[in-house]
Motif scaffolding. Sequence first.
Motif, PDB file in Angstrom:
ATOM      1  N   PHE A  12      -0.955  28.053 -43.854  1.00  0.00           N
ATOM      2  CA  PHE A  12       0.334  28.621 -43.490  1.00  0.00           C
ATOM      3  C   PHE A  12       0.881  29.355 -44.702  1.00  0.00           C
ATOM      4  CE2 PHE A  12      -0.262  24.811 -40.945  1.00  0.00           C
ATOM      5  CZ  PHE A  12      -0.011  25.281 -39.665  1.00  0.00           C
ATOM      6  N   THR A  13       1.307  30.598 -44.516  1.00  0.00           N
ATOM      7  CA  THR A  13       1.828  31.373 -45.637  1.00  0.00           C
ATOM      8  C   THR A  13       2.970  32.272 -45.160  1.00  0.00           C
ATOM      9  OG1 THR A  13       1.313  33.015 -47.335  1.00  0.00           O
ATOM     10  CG2 THR A  13       0.047  33.153 -45.307  1.00  0.00           C
ATOM     11  N   PRO A  14       3.994  32.459 -45.993  1.00  0.00           N
ATOM     12  CA  PRO A  14       5.066  33.363 -45.617  1.00  0.00           C
ATOM     13  C   PRO A  14       4.716  34.829 -45.832  1.00  0.00           C
ATOM     14  CG  PRO A  14       5.547  32.351 -47.706  1.00  0.00           C
ATOM     15  CD  PRO A  14       4.277  31.733 -47.209  1.00  0.00           C
ATOM     16  N   HIS A  15       3.604  35.100 -46.501  1.00  0.00           N
ATOM     17  CA  HIS A  15       3.263  36.490 -46.813  1.00  0.00           C
ATOM     18  C   HIS A  15       1.764  36.715 -46.624  1.00  0.00           C
ATOM     19  CE1 HIS A  15       4.853  40.126 -49.069  1.00  0.00           C
ATOM     20  NE2 HIS A  15       3.663  40.455 -48.643  1.00  0.00           N
ATOM     21  N   PRO A  16       1.327  36.899 -45.363  1.00  0.00           N
ATOM     22  CA  PRO A  16      -0.104  37.130 -45.147  1.00  0.00           C
ATOM     23  C   PRO A  16      -0.532  38.459 -45.726  1.00  0.00           C
ATOM     24  CG  PRO A  16       1.124  37.485 -43.140  1.00  0.00           C
ATOM     25  CD  PRO A  16       2.106  36.954 -44.142  1.00  0.00           C
ATOM     26  N   VAL A  17      -1.784  38.527 -46.142  1.00  0.00           N
ATOM     27  CA  VAL A  17      -2.314  39.724 -46.785  1.00  0.00           C
ATOM     28  C   VAL A  17      -2.789  40.745 -45.765  1.00  0.00           C
ATOM     29  CG1 VAL A  17      -4.116  40.594 -48.322  1.00  0.00           C
ATOM     30  CG2 VAL A  17      -2.973  38.440 -48.837  1.00  0.00           C
ATOM     31  N   TYR A  18      -3.384  40.278 -44.672  1.00  0.00           N
ATOM     32  CA  TYR A  18      -3.988  41.177 -43.698  1.00  0.00           C
ATOM     33  C   TYR A  18      -3.217  41.133 -42.386  1.00  0.00           C
ATOM     34  CZ  TYR A  18      -7.765  40.923 -47.063  1.00  0.00           C
ATOM     35  OH  TYR A  18      -8.495  40.971 -48.212  1.00  0.00           O
ATOM     36  N   GLY A  19      -3.681  41.897 -41.418  1.00  0.00           N
ATOM     37  CA  GLY A  19      -3.063  41.950 -40.104  1.00  0.00           C
ATOM     38  C   GLY A  19      -3.431  40.775 -39.225  1.00  0.00           C
TER      39      GLY A  19
END
Length: 179
Positions: A12-19
Amino acid sequence: PGWFYLNNAICFTPHPVYGRDKNRLSRVIPIPCCSPGTPLPGEPKRYTVSCPASVEPLVRSGLGAEDAANLKVIRDPREIAQAKYYVHVESDTAGPMWLYEAMSAGAVPVIVGLPDLPFAESVDWSEFAIFPMIGKNLSQIFQSLENSYETRRRKTLEFWNGYCESAARNDQIIRRYLA
């Protein structure tokens, strides 16, 4: 958080790198960031727009560089509550904490390049957030949205209360991803 994409676990992340497609394949799930100290949403709005620590990411994004001089650059999280709009640029090093802090204060988010929005399957972000086109002038965008500001602000706070506050966020995650 690039190493998330190499792991074989749910992340779980607040800032995903990809789409969204890459995130689902890698089991990376975007969620709102926890807010350490939420400003009051009822704060008077003294500024039209704010952005985190530097205007460089905004200028690099291609959004009306002439607007940079008119932004209130945030150096103190308490100032977020004093802006009507908050500009979040994906490459900004301040990260998503500022975006969710701004939303908790009732600032309407202006999002440039966030690849995967939290709870996008359940929430129509276009009802409250603004996704400007590259090359557009921010001042003109805000003037054209003046009539919808209060509605967008109300929907921003509804999203915050229903999906971002700790208890609501945890319920949504359990309901959506782990059930």
